[in-house]
Design a protein around this motif. Structure first.
Motif, PDB file in Angstrom:
ATOM      1  N   MET A   1     -38.634  53.796 -16.685  1.00 25.21           N
ATOM      2  CA  MET A   1     -38.249  54.631 -15.551  1.00 25.21           C
ATOM      3  C   MET A   1     -39.479  54.935 -14.704  1.00 25.21           C
ATOM      4  O   MET A   1     -40.605  54.964 -15.188  1.00 25.21           O
ATOM      5  CB  MET A   1     -37.650  55.935 -16.084  1.00 25.21           C
ATOM      6  N   GLY A   2     -39.251  55.153 -13.416  1.00 25.48           N
ATOM      7  CA  GLY A   2     -40.351  55.474 -12.515  1.00 25.48           C
ATOM      8  C   GLY A   2     -41.006  56.803 -12.852  1.00 25.48           C
ATOM      9  O   GLY A   2     -40.552  57.544 -13.722  1.00 25.48           O
ATOM     10  N   ILE A   3     -42.075  57.081 -12.143  1.00 29.90           N
ATOM     11  CA  ILE A   3     -42.885  58.273 -12.385  1.00 29.90           C
ATOM     12  C   ILE A   3     -42.805  59.196 -11.174  1.00 29.90           C
ATOM     13  O   ILE A   3     -42.832  58.733 -10.025  1.00 29.90           O
ATOM     14  CB  ILE A   3     -44.355  57.863 -12.631  1.00 29.90           C
ATOM     15  N   ALA A  29     -38.736  61.001  -9.767  1.00 29.24           N
ATOM     16  CA  ALA A  29     -38.880  59.810 -10.605  1.00 29.24           C
ATOM     17  C   ALA A  29     -37.669  58.891 -10.483  1.00 29.24           C
ATOM     18  O   ALA A  29     -36.520  59.333 -10.628  1.00 29.24           O
ATOM     19  CB  ALA A  29     -39.085  60.217 -12.058  1.00 29.24           C
ATOM     20  N   GLY A  30     -37.912  57.623 -10.196  1.00 35.76           N
ATOM     21  CA  GLY A  30     -36.858  56.619 -10.181  1.00 35.76           C
ATOM     22  C   GLY A  30     -35.975  56.611  -8.957  1.00 35.76           C
ATOM     23  O   GLY A  30     -35.096  55.756  -8.833  1.00 35.76           O
ATOM     24  N   ASN A  64     -48.848  61.363 -13.317  1.00 31.19           N
ATOM     25  CA  ASN A  64     -49.156  61.404 -14.762  1.00 31.19           C
ATOM     26  C   ASN A  64     -50.385  62.255 -15.054  1.00 31.19           C
ATOM     27  O   ASN A  64     -51.200  61.913 -15.925  1.00 31.19           O
ATOM     28  CB  ASN A  64     -49.375  59.983 -15.300  1.00 31.19           C
ATOM     29  N   LEU A  82     -50.197  51.327 -11.836  1.00 29.41           N
ATOM     30  CA  LEU A  82     -48.783  51.710 -11.915  1.00 29.41           C
ATOM     31  C   LEU A  82     -48.042  51.399 -10.618  1.00 29.41           C
ATOM     32  O   LEU A  82     -46.824  51.465 -10.555  1.00 29.41           O
ATOM     33  CB  LEU A  82     -48.643  53.209 -12.212  1.00 29.41           C
ATOM     34  N   ASP A 158     -45.203  44.831 -13.135  1.00 26.24           N
ATOM     35  CA  ASP A 158     -44.191  45.796 -13.606  1.00 26.24           C
ATOM     36  C   ASP A 158     -44.516  47.221 -13.156  1.00 26.24           C
ATOM     37  O   ASP A 158     -44.664  48.136 -13.972  1.00 26.24           O
ATOM     38  CB  ASP A 158     -44.071  45.756 -15.140  1.00 26.24           C
ATOM     39  N   GLN A 160     -44.330  51.047 -11.795  1.00 23.12           N
ATOM     40  CA  GLN A 160     -43.379  52.152 -11.934  1.00 23.12           C
ATOM     41  C   GLN A 160     -43.221  52.919 -10.627  1.00 23.12           C
ATOM     42  O   GLN A 160     -42.341  53.758 -10.494  1.00 23.12           O
ATOM     43  CB  GLN A 160     -43.844  53.082 -13.059  1.00 23.12           C
ATOM     44  N   ASP A 191     -35.547  50.613 -11.998  1.00 21.39           N
ATOM     45  CA  ASP A 191     -35.568  52.082 -12.019  1.00 21.39           C
ATOM     46  C   ASP A 191     -36.935  52.650 -11.617  1.00 21.39           C
ATOM     47  O   ASP A 191     -37.364  53.689 -12.122  1.00 21.39           O
ATOM     48  CB  ASP A 191     -35.175  52.596 -13.415  1.00 21.39           C
ATOM     49  N   ALA A 192     -37.637  51.957 -10.703  1.00 19.74           N
ATOM     50  CA  ALA A 192     -38.948  52.441 -10.260  1.00 19.74           C
ATOM     51  C   ALA A 192     -38.785  53.510  -9.180  1.00 19.74           C
ATOM     52  O   ALA A 192     -37.797  53.537  -8.449  1.00 19.74           O
ATOM     53  CB  ALA A 192     -39.771  51.275  -9.705  1.00 19.74           C
ATOM     54  N   THR A 193     -39.768  54.383  -9.096  1.00 19.38           N
ATOM     55  CA  THR A 193     -39.859  55.323  -7.979  1.00 19.38           C
ATOM     56  C   THR A 193     -40.271  54.523  -6.752  1.00 19.38           C
ATOM     57  O   THR A 193     -41.217  53.736  -6.802  1.00 19.38           O
ATOM     58  CB  THR A 193     -40.927  56.393  -8.269  1.00 19.38           C
TER      59      THR A 193
END
Length: 332
Positions: A1-3, A29-30, A64, A82, A158, A160, A191-193
């Motif tokens: 999932m996104g951040i 997020a996402g 994060n 990321l 990949d 996020q 499902d990335a932000t």
């Protein structure tokens, strides 16, 4: 999932020229967010500030727990991995094939074997619909294909968090519609932000979960899509209606005297909100939808009446009549 991306009090200038000041928002997020604004309002500068490529004078960007503005360079460099960044022009190397362009981040930032790199690159090429074009040079393909190749390159590590800088620039309306659907499909798959910078009204109306707008060196608004799409804020209403009357001028914002001289009532009557795009058939539903529904329903009592109505209609059971909203001058 996104951040989640938390922006607090961000202020940026070049010399004496203030670009924007005290920008505060959270990219959930996402979810897919759009930042609108007339040309020259610092939208691209905002993107580059999020990823740490430009240093604002004040404020924080928290990802994060790492501050992309003030944190240690080593932490910023690691956190930058990321991100996937899709530039306006695709920013492809003209002397390299699409395959090698897309493989470049993997060869530069990882120690993967060529067989693994080929598998990843071909997967991403398929996601953006470029199978068969991987051997071509950027100069041999259309602008829309270059955009998609740039998006594929943004995806190989990949990410996020995906930042898209005017993905529609230089594209006709049909190609823009394809890009819009591709971005929604992408969100459904990974499902990335996502944050998309644009001044394209079709993208703003159909793609995002959340919309913001930069104007006059500040963030006019940021929140659920229903808030901006029903807003009676003069600059927002002018932008959405693509009208000459309003605060936005040809080269810069208009002064008070000019605004008073051209003052006209905003159009009244219902304004229709176009439904948000859904993933293409065969793809999974977007996981962000349910998270967003809970989040937005939780803030319902803090939304303007027109936005509240729009949210309630959007989440009503299927079979509900088409959404039209009372707006300016309707007395509601």
């Amino acid at each position: 999932m996104g951040i989640e991306v938390v922006v607090e009090g961000l202020t940026k200038s070049f010399g004496r020229q203030s670009i924007w000041q005290d920008v505060t928002l959270t990219l959930p997020a996402g979810e897919v967010s759009v930042m609108l604004g007339p040309s020259g309002t610092g939208k691209t500068v905002f993107l580059k500030s999020l990823i740490g490529l430009l240093k604002p004078e004040r404020g924080r960007v928290l990802i994060n727990g790492v501050d992309m503005v003030n944190g240690p360079e080593r932490d910023i460099y690691e956190t930058r991995k990321l991100f996937g960044l899709m530039f306006q022009d695709g920013a492809l190397f003209g002397s390299m094939s699409l395959f090698d362009n897309i493989a470049f981040p993997l060869r530069e930032h990882t120690r993967k074997k060529e067989s693994e790199i080929r598998r990843i690159v071909m997967e991403r090429i398929e996601v953006v619909g470029l199978l068969g074009a991987e051997g071509k040079l950027p100069g041999e393909i259309s602008g829309g294909m270059r955009k998609r190749a740039g998006l594929a390159r943004a995806l190989v590590l990949d990410p996020q968090i995906i930042l898209c800088d005017e993905p529609d620039s230089g594209l006709d309306p049909v190609r823009t519609a394809y890009i819009s659907q591709l971005l929604i499909d992408l969100n459904a798959q990974i499902d990335a932000t996502m944050l998309i910078v644009t001044h394209n009204l079709d993208i703003a109306a159909t793609v995002p979960d959340n919309i913001g707008m930069l104007f006059r060196r500040e963030l006019v608004t940021f929140g659920p899509r229903e808030v901006l799409l029903t807003s009676d804020e003069p600059v927002v209403a002018q932008f959405l209606a693509a009208r000459r009357e309003g605060p936005i001028g040809m080269s810069e914002e208009k002064d008070a005297a000019t605004l008073a001289a051209e003052a006209v009532p905003l159009p009244s009557g219902p304004r229709e909100i176009v439904p948000q795009l859904e993933p293409s058939p065969g793809l999974p539903p977007r996981r962000a939808v349910e998270r967003r529904r809970e989040r937005v329903m939780g803030m319902l009592d803090r939304l303007p009446p027109a936005a509240r109505t729009a949210v309630e209609r959007a989440h009503a059971p299927s079979g509900t009549p088409t959404l039209t909203l009372p707006t300016h001058g309707s007395g509601q």
